[in-house]
Design a protein around this motif. Structure first.
Motif, PDB file in Angstrom:
ATOM      1  N   GLU A   1       0.786  -1.114  -0.035  1.00 20.14           N
ATOM      2  CA  GLU A   1      -0.077  -0.012   0.070  1.00 20.14           C
ATOM      3  C   GLU A   1       0.804   1.130  -0.102  1.00 20.14           C
ATOM      4  OE1 GLU A   1      -3.199   0.321  -0.339  1.00 20.14           O
ATOM      5  OE2 GLU A   1      -3.266  -1.914  -0.858  1.00 20.14           O
ATOM      6  N   TYR A   2       1.998   1.110   0.745  1.00 21.73           N
ATOM      7  CA  TYR A   2       3.015   2.475   0.862  1.00 21.73           C
ATOM      8  C   TYR A   2       3.482   2.420  -0.694  1.00 21.73           C
ATOM      9  CZ  TYR A   2       6.929   5.410   1.922  1.00 21.73           C
ATOM     10  OH  TYR A   2       7.939   6.259   1.847  1.00 21.73           O
ATOM     11  N   LEU A   3       4.057   1.329  -1.208  1.00 24.42           N
ATOM     12  CA  LEU A   3       4.582   1.631  -2.522  1.00 24.42           C
ATOM     13  C   LEU A   3       3.630   2.013  -3.489  1.00 24.42           C
ATOM     14  CD1 LEU A   3       6.962  -1.509  -2.771  1.00 24.42           C
ATOM     15  CD2 LEU A   3       7.226   0.782  -1.920  1.00 24.42           C
ATOM     16  N   LYS A   4       2.326   1.752  -3.295  1.00 21.39           N
ATOM     17  CA  LYS A   4       1.248   2.025  -4.297  1.00 21.39           C
ATOM     18  C   LYS A   4       0.866   3.618  -4.255  1.00 21.39           C
ATOM     19  CE  LYS A   4      -3.018   0.846  -3.729  1.00 21.39           C
ATOM     20  NZ  LYS A   4      -4.384   0.161  -3.426  1.00 21.39           N
ATOM     21  N   SER A   5       1.025   3.771  -3.124  1.00 16.78           N
ATOM     22  CA  SER A   5       0.770   5.346  -2.787  1.00 16.78           C
ATOM     23  C   SER A   5       1.960   6.268  -3.436  1.00 16.78           C
ATOM     24  CB  SER A   5       0.657   5.642  -1.287  1.00 16.78           C
ATOM     25  OG  SER A   5       2.054   5.602  -0.672  1.00 16.78           O
ATOM     26  N   ILE A   6       3.130   5.825  -3.650  1.00 16.08           N
ATOM     27  CA  ILE A   6       4.045   6.499  -4.178  1.00 16.08           C
ATOM     28  C   ILE A   6       4.042   6.633  -5.677  1.00 16.08           C
ATOM     29  CG2 ILE A   6       6.711   6.474  -4.651  1.00 16.08           C
ATOM     30  CD1 ILE A   6       7.250   5.343  -2.232  1.00 16.08           C
ATOM     31  N   LEU A   7       3.498   5.535  -6.182  1.00 13.79           N
ATOM     32  CA  LEU A   7       3.250   5.570  -7.758  1.00 13.79           C
ATOM     33  C   LEU A   7       2.217   6.238  -7.999  1.00 13.79           C
ATOM     34  CD1 LEU A   7       3.696   1.734  -8.396  1.00 13.79           C
ATOM     35  CD2 LEU A   7       5.379   3.375  -8.889  1.00 13.79           C
ATOM     36  N   VAL A   8       0.929   6.361  -7.346  1.00 16.11           N
ATOM     37  CA  VAL A   8      -0.209   7.058  -7.515  1.00 16.11           C
ATOM     38  C   VAL A   8       0.075   8.496  -7.341  1.00 16.11           C
ATOM     39  CG1 VAL A   8      -2.591   7.548  -6.638  1.00 16.11           C
ATOM     40  CG2 VAL A   8      -2.018   5.420  -6.976  1.00 16.11           C
ATOM     41  N   SER A   9       1.026   9.050  -6.313  1.00 11.41           N
ATOM     42  CA  SER A   9       1.268  10.301  -6.164  1.00 11.41           C
ATOM     43  C   SER A   9       2.172  10.903  -7.339  1.00 11.41           C
ATOM     44  CB  SER A   9       1.943  10.479  -4.964  1.00 11.41           C
ATOM     45  OG  SER A   9       3.116   9.771  -4.785  1.00 11.41           O
ATOM     46  N   ASN A  10       2.695  10.064  -8.029  1.00 18.26           N
ATOM     47  CA  ASN A  10       3.810  10.460  -8.970  1.00 18.26           C
ATOM     48  C   ASN A  10       2.933  10.448 -10.550  1.00 18.26           C
ATOM     49  OD1 ASN A  10       6.496  11.416  -7.901  1.00 18.26           O
ATOM     50  ND2 ASN A  10       6.288   9.101  -7.164  1.00 18.26           N
TER      51      ASN A  10
ATOM     52  N   ILE B   1      12.615   0.352  -8.291  1.00 16.69           N
ATOM     53  CA  ILE B   1      11.205  -0.076  -8.971  1.00 16.69           C
ATOM     54  C   ILE B   1      11.538  -0.634 -10.312  1.00 16.69           C
ATOM     55  CG2 ILE B   1      11.358   2.294  -9.764  1.00 16.69           C
ATOM     56  CD1 ILE B   1       8.181   0.266  -9.204  1.00 16.69           C
ATOM     57  N   GLU B   2      11.564  -1.893 -10.608  1.00 17.79           N
ATOM     58  CA  GLU B   2      11.854  -2.677 -11.779  1.00 17.79           C
ATOM     59  C   GLU B   2      10.896  -2.354 -13.036  1.00 17.79           C
ATOM     60  OE1 GLU B   2      14.419  -5.019 -12.043  1.00 17.79           O
ATOM     61  OE2 GLU B   2      15.041  -4.317 -10.040  1.00 17.79           O
ATOM     62  N   SER B   3       9.802  -2.214 -12.894  1.00 12.83           N
ATOM     63  CA  SER B   3       8.652  -1.934 -13.776  1.00 12.83           C
ATOM     64  C   SER B   3       7.383  -1.436 -13.355  1.00 12.83           C
ATOM     65  CB  SER B   3       8.455  -3.240 -14.757  1.00 12.83           C
ATOM     66  OG  SER B   3       7.628  -4.071 -13.827  1.00 12.83           O
ATOM     67  N   VAL B   4       6.822  -0.504 -14.118  1.00 14.80           N
ATOM     68  CA  VAL B   4       5.596   0.063 -13.842  1.00 14.80           C
ATOM     69  C   VAL B   4       4.695  -0.284 -15.251  1.00 14.80           C
ATOM     70  CG1 VAL B   4       3.949   2.047 -13.371  1.00 14.80           C
ATOM     71  CG2 VAL B   4       6.299   1.808 -12.346  1.00 14.80           C
ATOM     72  N   ILE B   5       3.799  -0.947 -15.047  1.00 11.61           N
ATOM     73  CA  ILE B   5       2.813  -1.125 -16.366  1.00 11.61           C
ATOM     74  C   ILE B   5       1.543  -0.485 -16.177  1.00 11.61           C
ATOM     75  CG2 ILE B   5       1.699  -3.090 -17.682  1.00 11.61           C
ATOM     76  CD1 ILE B   5       3.877  -4.863 -16.606  1.00 11.61           C
ATOM     77  N   VAL B   6       0.969   0.036 -17.262  1.00  8.65           N
ATOM     78  CA  VAL B   6      -0.377   0.777 -17.155  1.00  8.65           C
ATOM     79  C   VAL B   6      -1.315  -0.133 -17.932  1.00  8.65           C
ATOM     80  CG1 VAL B   6      -1.725   2.847 -17.865  1.00  8.65           C
ATOM     81  CG2 VAL B   6       0.472   3.085 -16.966  1.00  8.65           C
ATOM     82  N   GLU B   7      -2.212  -0.719 -17.447  1.00  4.01           N
ATOM     83  CA  GLU B   7      -3.191  -1.466 -18.131  1.00  4.01           C
ATOM     84  C   GLU B   7      -4.500  -0.952 -18.375  1.00  4.01           C
ATOM     85  OE1 GLU B   7      -2.068  -5.888 -16.193  1.00  4.01           O
ATOM     86  OE2 GLU B   7      -3.341  -4.562 -14.924  1.00  4.01           O
ATOM     87  N   SER B   8      -4.856   0.007 -17.944  1.00  5.75           N
ATOM     88  CA  SER B   8      -6.048   0.566 -18.409  1.00  5.75           C
ATOM     89  C   SER B   8      -6.212   2.221 -17.974  1.00  5.75           C
ATOM     90  CB  SER B   8      -7.285  -0.198 -17.771  1.00  5.75           C
ATOM     91  OG  SER B   8      -7.418  -0.048 -16.322  1.00  5.75           O
TER      92      SER B   8
END
Length: 247
Positions: free
Chosen positions: A161-170, A211-218
């Motif tokens: 959840e913490y890592l997800k919050s970093i991605l969402v904020s960015n 962070i190895e990869s970030v994939i946008v699916e939708s």
């Protein structure tokens, strides 16, 4: 009981962690108050692991993959912290933590609410996104100090959840950096995912994680933008049909 205690202490001649899970990041090797590490104990560290000796809440020594003989000759920091004499041949106490350095994959991220972006065609547009990401611990010592502490075990559930919050904020910063028009977002998932990753790298590194990869699916767009996309697609189909007649 005295004989049992003596035998119990002698058992810690080999320390090894065979990870049976898919999501454990940190594992504290189980020891009781009676357990001690024999001088010359073999510490076995797997290919995707890092092991650390900790005493009094202080990280003393860090070991990479391989088999290590724990003697006062090769654990100088721990020897100093425990005031052990050089070539000390008696058991000693220390906690052993294993950190999993493999890549953890298929973790989900997504915007809980839509974020704003400025678009040249539609002005301020609110969009949402969903996808997956992967990470690995690249600095076990930093991770232990910044995130883990002294828990017995730490899994991806504890930090996702913490890592997800970093991605969402960015995500909003990534939209601004990429400067992709709203009408082109659906065709730019790969580029947008890379921008989210680039914007998040520094924050992940601060806690010892890469962070190895970030994939946008939708991506969810406002209704008016979706209608405009449909109209553009219809115009494109119509042009293709007209060109086929005039060819």
């Amino acid at each position: 009981m005295g004989l049992f205690d003596a035998i119990r202490r002698q058992l810690l001649k080999v320390i090894k962690w065979d990870d049976p899970s898919t999501d454990t990041i940190v594992y504290k090797y189980p020891m009781t108050d009676r357990d001690e590490i024999m001088n010359g104990c073999k510490l076995i560290v797997g290919e995707s692991q890092t092991a650390m000796l900790v005493t009094g809440g202080v990280i003393a020594d860090v070991f990479g993959p391989g088999t290590h003989n724990l003697t006062t000759k090769n654990i100088p920091i721990l020897t100093k912290l425990l005031s052990l004499p050089y070539d000390f041949d008696s058991p000693y106490k220390a906690d052993v933590y294993y950190v999993n350095t493999k890549q953890f994959i298929d973790l989900k991220w997504g915007t809980p609410t839509r974020v704003m972006m400025r678009d040249q065609d539609f002005g301020v547009v609110r969009i949402g996104a969903r996808g997956k990401y992967s990470f690995r611990v690249n600095d076990a010592k930093v991770f232990m100090k910044e995130i883990f502490g002294t828990n017995r075990e730490y899994s991806t559930d504890s930090i996702k959840e913490y890592l997800k919050s970093i991605l969402v904020s960015n995500f909003a910063d990534a939209l601004a950096t990429a400067k992709i028009p709203a009408l082109d977002l659906a065709a730019s998932y790969l580029e947008l995912g890379q921008e989210v990753k680039n914007c998040s790298v520094d924050e992940f590194n601060k806690i010892g994680i890469n962070i190895e990869s970030v994939i946008v699916e939708s991506i969810s767009l406002p209704e008016e933008v979706e209608k405009a996309m449909d109209q553009r697609a219809s115009v494109g189909v119509l042009k293709d049909e007209m060109n086929s007649f005039t060819a």
